[in-house]
Design a protein around this motif. Structure first.
Motif, PDB file in Angstrom:
ATOM      1  N   GLN A 136     -45.400 -48.473  32.541  1.00 26.15           N
ATOM      2  CA  GLN A 136     -45.177 -48.527  31.105  1.00 26.15           C
ATOM      3  C   GLN A 136     -45.474 -49.938  30.602  1.00 26.15           C
ATOM      4  OE1 GLN A 136     -41.077 -47.578  29.716  1.00 26.15           O
ATOM      5  NE2 GLN A 136     -42.063 -45.836  28.750  1.00 26.15           N
ATOM      6  N   VAL A 164     -42.955 -41.000  35.307  1.00 21.87           N
ATOM      7  CA  VAL A 164     -43.516 -42.226  34.724  1.00 21.87           C
ATOM      8  C   VAL A 164     -44.021 -43.120  35.845  1.00 21.87           C
ATOM      9  CG1 VAL A 164     -42.984 -44.315  33.422  1.00 21.87           C
ATOM     10  CG2 VAL A 164     -42.026 -42.114  32.702  1.00 21.87           C
ATOM     11  N   THR A 193     -45.533 -48.433  22.729  1.00 18.91           N
ATOM     12  CA  THR A 193     -45.301 -48.278  24.163  1.00 18.91           C
ATOM     13  C   THR A 193     -46.380 -47.374  24.737  1.00 18.91           C
ATOM     14  OG1 THR A 193     -42.925 -48.441  23.795  1.00 18.91           O
ATOM     15  CG2 THR A 193     -43.628 -47.591  25.926  1.00 18.91           C
ATOM     16  N   THR A 202     -47.282 -45.364  28.021  1.00 22.60           N
ATOM     17  CA  THR A 202     -46.673 -44.855  29.251  1.00 22.60           C
ATOM     18  C   THR A 202     -47.704 -44.051  30.017  1.00 22.60           C
ATOM     19  OG1 THR A 202     -44.597 -44.665  28.034  1.00 22.60           O
ATOM     20  CG2 THR A 202     -44.708 -43.583  30.179  1.00 22.60           C
ATOM     21  N   TYR A 221     -48.222 -41.333  33.063  1.00 27.06           N
ATOM     22  CA  TYR A 221     -47.497 -40.307  33.826  1.00 27.06           C
ATOM     23  C   TYR A 221     -48.402 -39.696  34.872  1.00 27.06           C
ATOM     24  CZ  TYR A 221     -44.648 -40.048  29.541  1.00 27.06           C
ATOM     25  OH  TYR A 221     -43.875 -40.335  28.453  1.00 27.06           O
TER      26      TYR A 221
END
Length: 91
Positions: free
Chosen positions: A48, A45, A35, A37, A39
């Motif tokens: 993603q 977040v 995953t 992600t 930010y």
């Protein structure tokens, strides 16, 4: 003459800073799900991406439209066993 296993690695996005799109490369010691992600600096977040990736080198292309934010951002790659974080900048 044994082949050393590839370590887990997350590479700096290229280009960085970027305007339209960027490529994030990473190395996995074995095939797995991962995953990615993104930010913002406040830890929210932004986007993603999840997928199944092959052992060895993989890359994910992200566009500014996917991310929907600008400025300084952080991206984190996580697998079941490893994780790493780097910083990216969108103009």
């Amino acid at each position: 003459g044994s082949i050393l296993p590839q370590p887990f690695a997350l590479y700096q996005n290229q280009p960085n800073p970027f305007k339209d799109q960027t490529l994030i490369g990473f190395m996995l010691p074995e095939a797995s799900t991962a995953t990615l992600t993104v930010y913002d600096v406040a830890g929210r977040v932004v986007t993603q991406v999840e997928g199944s990736y092959a052992k060895g080198y993989n890359e994910i292309v992200m566009s500014r439209a996917d991310i929907g934010a600008a400025g300084v951002l952080y991206y984190r790659l996580e697998t079941a066993t490893d994780n790493a974080t780097k910083k990216m900048i969108i103009h």
